[in-house]
Each structure stands twice: as structure tokens, then as C-alpha cells.
Design an enzyme around this catalytic site. Structure first.
Site, PDB file in Angstrom:
ATOM      1  N   ASP A   1     -10.395   1.608   2.760  1.00  8.03           N
ATOM      2  CA  ASP A   1     -10.126   1.328   4.218  1.00  8.03           C
ATOM      3  C   ASP A   1     -11.088   1.552   4.424  1.00  8.03           C
ATOM      4  O   ASP A   1     -12.157   0.973   5.418  1.00  8.03           O
ATOM      5  CB  ASP A   1      -8.862   0.050   4.634  1.00  8.03           C
ATOM      6  CG  ASP A   1      -8.075  -0.321   3.741  1.00  8.03           C
ATOM      7  OD1 ASP A   1      -8.883  -1.166   2.751  1.00  8.03           O
ATOM      8  OD2 ASP A   1      -6.588  -0.553   3.318  1.00  8.03           O
TER       9      ASP A   1
ATOM     10  N   LYS B   1       0.607  -1.279  -0.335  1.00  7.65           N
ATOM     11  CA  LYS B   1      -0.045   0.028  -0.015  1.00  7.65           C
ATOM     12  C   LYS B   1       1.139   1.351  -0.045  1.00  7.65           C
ATOM     13  O   LYS B   1       0.578   2.007  -1.019  1.00  7.65           O
ATOM     14  CB  LYS B   1      -0.970   0.264   1.373  1.00  7.65           C
ATOM     15  CG  LYS B   1      -1.876  -0.975   1.051  1.00  7.65           C
ATOM     16  CD  LYS B   1      -3.234  -0.956   2.506  1.00  7.65           C
ATOM     17  CE  LYS B   1      -4.261  -2.270   1.880  1.00  7.65           C
ATOM     18  NZ  LYS B   1      -4.661  -2.375   2.900  1.00  7.65           N
TER      19      LYS B   1
HETATM   20  P1  NAP Z   1       0.185  -3.434   9.910  1.00  7.07           P
HETATM   21  O1  NAP Z   1       0.897  -2.630   9.637  1.00  7.07           O
HETATM   22  O2  NAP Z   1       1.334  -5.235  10.275  1.00  7.07           O
HETATM   23  O3  NAP Z   1       0.587  -3.555  11.755  1.00  7.07           O
HETATM   24  C1  NAP Z   1       0.400  -4.674  12.868  1.00  7.07           C
HETATM   25  C2  NAP Z   1      -0.651  -3.267  13.776  1.00  7.07           C
HETATM   26  O4  NAP Z   1      -0.814  -4.993  14.751  1.00  7.07           O
HETATM   27  C3  NAP Z   1       1.138  -3.012  14.508  1.00  7.07           C
HETATM   28  O5  NAP Z   1       0.416  -2.024  15.177  1.00  7.07           O
HETATM   29  C4  NAP Z   1       1.223  -4.358  16.047  1.00  7.07           C
HETATM   30  O6  NAP Z   1       2.317  -3.572  16.777  1.00  7.07           O
HETATM   31  C5  NAP Z   1       0.356  -4.670  15.755  1.00  7.07           C
HETATM   32  N1  NAP Z   1       0.973  -5.616  16.692  1.00  7.07           N
HETATM   33  C6  NAP Z   1       0.851  -7.858  15.792  1.00  7.07           C
HETATM   34  N2  NAP Z   1       0.689  -8.582  16.352  1.00  7.07           N
HETATM   35  C7  NAP Z   1       0.752  -8.068  18.030  1.00  7.07           C
HETATM   36  C8  NAP Z   1       0.841  -8.489  18.852  1.00  7.07           C
HETATM   37  N3  NAP Z   1       1.318  -9.884  19.325  1.00  7.07           N
HETATM   38  N4  NAP Z   1       0.595  -7.795  20.184  1.00  7.07           N
HETATM   39  C9  NAP Z   1       0.046  -6.783  20.688  1.00  7.07           C
HETATM   40  N5  NAP Z   1      -0.149  -5.661  19.078  1.00  7.07           N
HETATM   41  C10 NAP Z   1       0.229  -6.343  18.338  1.00  7.07           C
HETATM   42  O7  NAP Z   1      -0.716  -4.415   9.743  1.00  7.07           O
HETATM   43  P2  NAP Z   1      -2.075  -3.400   9.105  1.00  7.07           P
HETATM   44  O8  NAP Z   1      -2.051  -2.996   7.522  1.00  7.07           O
HETATM   45  O9  NAP Z   1      -2.402  -2.504  10.112  1.00  7.07           O
HETATM   46  O10 NAP Z   1      -3.297  -4.802   9.334  1.00  7.07           O
HETATM   47  C11 NAP Z   1      -3.286  -4.843  10.658  1.00  7.07           C
HETATM   48  C12 NAP Z   1      -5.085  -5.934  11.004  1.00  7.07           C
HETATM   49  O11 NAP Z   1      -6.047  -5.854  10.169  1.00  7.07           O
HETATM   50  C13 NAP Z   1      -4.465  -7.367  10.257  1.00  7.07           C
HETATM   51  O12 NAP Z   1      -4.577  -8.751  10.613  1.00  7.07           O
HETATM   52  C14 NAP Z   1      -5.132  -7.512   8.954  1.00  7.07           C
HETATM   53  O13 NAP Z   1      -5.568  -8.114   7.477  1.00  7.07           O
HETATM   54  C15 NAP Z   1      -6.198  -6.306   9.498  1.00  7.07           C
HETATM   55  N6  NAP Z   1      -7.359  -5.829   7.808  1.00  7.07           N
HETATM   56  C16 NAP Z   1      -8.412  -5.966   7.180  1.00  7.07           C
HETATM   57  C17 NAP Z   1      -8.775  -4.990   7.017  1.00  7.07           C
HETATM   58  C18 NAP Z   1     -10.052  -5.970   6.529  1.00  7.07           C
HETATM   59  O14 NAP Z   1     -10.826  -4.963   4.868  1.00  7.07           O
HETATM   60  N7  NAP Z   1     -11.234  -6.573   7.659  1.00  7.07           N
HETATM   61  C19 NAP Z   1      -8.386  -3.919   5.973  1.00  7.07           C
HETATM   62  C20 NAP Z   1      -6.882  -3.353   6.663  1.00  7.07           C
HETATM   63  C21 NAP Z   1      -6.263  -5.307   7.508  1.00  7.07           C
HETATM   64  P3  NAP Z   1       3.884  -2.811  16.332  1.00  7.07           P
HETATM   65  O15 NAP Z   1       3.138  -1.634  15.412  1.00  7.07           O
HETATM   66  O16 NAP Z   1       3.991  -2.932  17.797  1.00  7.07           O
HETATM   67  O17 NAP Z   1       4.379  -3.368  16.113  1.00  7.07           O
END
Ligand code: NAP
Length: 278
Positions: A105, A68
Site C-alpha cells: 500500500d 490485513k
Molecule cells: P480504518 O483502519 O478503518 O481507519 C479509518 C480511519 O478513518 C480512522 O483513522 C478513523 O478514525 C477515520 N475516520 C472514519 N470516519 C471518520 C470521520 N467521520 N471523521 C474523521 N475520521 C474518520 O481504514 P483504513 O484501512 O485505514 O482505510 C482508510 C481509507 O483509505 C478507506 O476509505 C480505504 O478505502 C482507503 N484506502 C485506499 C487504498 C487505495 O489503494 N486507494 C488503500 C488502502 C485504503 P478513528 O480512529 O477515530 O476511528
């Protein structure tokens, strides 16, 4: 437009993407001639692959993890919300040949919560867990719904602090470590961490919920996520996963491309039934 217009989703991994089936159903519903494929793009190869796609007559792309930010850099023109999010999930070749970037999103999340689930955000105390790319995309539409307060907490607290200061001109919000939750209570808790993908969830105080609290996990699957199970165990008023957000963000991309709004409810129901049957 005439003929079969070409669309695709670029990501890595991409095998489990539901976007092709969602857009196929939208196209059938709206009687649109279009082709939509899922393409695995090698890491570091986004710009080249996207250029090749558009040079060969492609009309639009969806972009998922981890591209992205690359798509944001690739776009020749950006919508205000993409600019604000610093990330693009929809690229469109517009009439003058320019490649425009947008981010759907946040609209997807808000539409799922407000229109599908009936969770009006206005006036609520909102807690967001996580400060990654997804949060960046949803903060502006969420703040525009005028919650009473918004607290953003993250495992790496500096990211939440940084995001809170970037978005503070829209509405007041706080960002920092999980400890900021303390004994506070929230009406809406949105889990935007990827912890659920590995069967985990951030540690949360059980005092967080009231009998009217709603809990939303952006992750979705056939089974409830650990966060959803935690919320149900602590007697949350309502619990939902992110399947509706996925379909709603796709519907907004479809609207940008085809100027038609598909009906999302039957698609959500169909995907849910297929996931549960698998
Ligand atoms: P990202 O940029 O990789 O961010 C991941 C986030 O999760 C960060 O804030 C990270 O914290 C935190 N995290 C990961 N493992 C953790 C743990 N064990 N305990 C606490 N915090 C943890 O991912 P993203 O793009 O933001 O996406 C986040 C989630 O939303 C994903 O699972 C994705 O599949 C979902 N999503 C869904 C949709 C939908 O349409 N339904 C759309 C977009 C995203 P740190 O900063 O400390 O690493």
C-alpha cells in the site's frame, strides 16, 4: 512458471473490487498465464480460507478490508515493511513452499504521488488525516521520502500518538488531535480517513492550504470526494483521489508474483473512463 497460476483477492465485502480487472489487464500486458478471482471470506474465516487456497495450489493472494491483520498473522515470513506496518495485503507462496507476507500500500501511494502526479514529497510539510490500517501501511515509505515535517491527526487522538511513537525512529513526526493543526500550513495533505465513504470529511481550517498545496484522498470514485471538493473550493494547487494508489499497489503485488512491472498509466486511464461512464 508454467500453466495457469491461481491468484485471488480475499475481502468482505468484495463485490466492487477492481483487483480482478486490474490483474487481468496486467497479465495481458505482460503475457502471463494467470487466473485471478475475487473471493468473499466470512468474518473469522480468513486463516481457514487462505490455508485451503494455498493447499489447493494457489500462488498468491491480495488481502483487503478487514483481513490485513489476519493475513499478517497467517504469513510464515514477513518483509520488513509488512513487519513495520503490522498488516499484509500480499501473500505469496515462494519456491521453498513458505507463505510470505508483504505490504504494498505504501509503495503504491508514494509511487502514485511521486511518479504519476509529480508531487515530490522531499522537503514538504505533510499532514496526514487518519490513523487506521492504511496509515500504518504508508507511514514508512512516506517518511523515507524525507518530508520536512509530518503531522498525523486523528479523530481518536491516541491512535495518532501511538503511531507517531512507533515510527519515530525513521524520522521525526508528531501525532495527536485535529486541534494540533491550529494555524499551521501544509504543502501536502493526505486524507487517509474512511469518512469519504459515507460522504463526510473531517473538519479542517481553511487556513491550512497555501497556493502550492496538494491534496490527496485515498478514497476514489466516479465523483470527487467531499475532501477533494473542499480542497478545490479552497484553491488547492492540485487534487487527486486514490485510484492511482490502488493500481500502483496492485502493480507491486504483480511484480512480487511475476517479476514483471506492468505499465500502470493505461490501466488507471481505463478504470477512470469506466468509472465515469458507469
Ligand atoms: P480504518 O483502519 O478503518 O481507519 C479509518 C480511519 O478513518 C480512522 O483513522 C478513523 O478514525 C477515520 N475516520 C472514519 N470516519 C471518520 C470521520 N467521520 N471523521 C474523521 N475520521 C474518520 O481504514 P483504513 O484501512 O485505514 O482505510 C482508510 C481509507 O483509505 C478507506 O476509505 C480505504 O478505502 C482507503 N484506502 C485506499 C487504498 C487505495 O489503494 N486507494 C488503500 C488502502 C485504503 P478513528 O480512529 O477515530 O476511528
Amino acid at each position: 512458471m508454467s500453466g495457469t497460476d491461481k491468484y485471488a483477492v480475499f475481502g468482505n465485502p468484495i463485490k466492487h473490487s477492481k483487483s480482478p480487472i486490474i490483474h487481468r489487464i496486467f497479465a495481458e500486458q505482460c503475457d502471463q498465464q494467470m487466473q485471478y478471482r475475487a473471493v468473499k471470506v466470512e468474518l473469522g474465516g480468513f486463516a481457514q480460507a487462505a490455508q485451503h487456497f494455498f493447499d489447493n495450489g494457489g500462488s498468491g493472494l491480495n488481502i483487503t478490508v478487514p483481513f490485513k491483520r489476519d493475513a499478517f498473522g497467517f504469513a510464515q515470513r514477513l518483509s520488513d515493511r509488512a513487519m513495520r506496518a503490522g498488516a499484509v495485503n500480499t501473500l505469496t507462496r515462494v519456491d521453498d513452499g513458505v507463505i510470505e507476507g508483504d505490504n504494498t500500500d505504501g509503495i503504491g501511494l508514494v509511487r502514485d504521488m511521486v511518479a504519476n502526479l509529480g508531487w515530490a514529497v522531499q522537503g514538504l510539510r505533510v499532514l496526514v488525516l487518519g490513523a487506521g490500517g492504511a496509515v500504518r501501511g504508508v507511514l514508512e515509505p512516506l517518511l523515507r521520502e524525507r518530508p520536512r515535517e509530518l503531522l498525523l491527526v486523528n479523530r481518536t487522538p491516541e491512535r495518532a500518538v501511538g503511531l507517531a511513537s512507533e515510527f519515530a525512529d525513521i524520522a521525526p513526526l508528531e501525532g495527536g488531535a485535529y486541534e494540533l493543526i491550529g494555524e499551521r500550513q501544509f504543502d501536502l495533505i493526505i486524507n487517509a480517513t474512511s469518512a469519504g465513504l459515507s460522504g463526510e470529511m473531517p473538519e479542517l481550517p481553511s487556513s491550512l492550504l497555501t497556493e502550492r498545496s496538494c491534496c490527496y484522498d485515498m478514497v476514489y470514485g466516479a465523483e470527487p470526494t467531499p475532501f477533494m471538493r473542499w480542497a478545490a473550493h479552497h484553491a488547492a494547487w492540485a487534487v487527486a483521489d486514490g485510484l492511482g494508489m490502488l493500481v500502483e499497489q496492485a502493480a507491486q503485488s504483480f511484480y512480487i508474483w511475476r517479476q514483471q512491472r506492468p505499465e500502470t498509466r493505461p490501466v488507471i486511464n481505463q478504470l477512470r473512463a469506466a468509472m465515469e461512464a458507469a
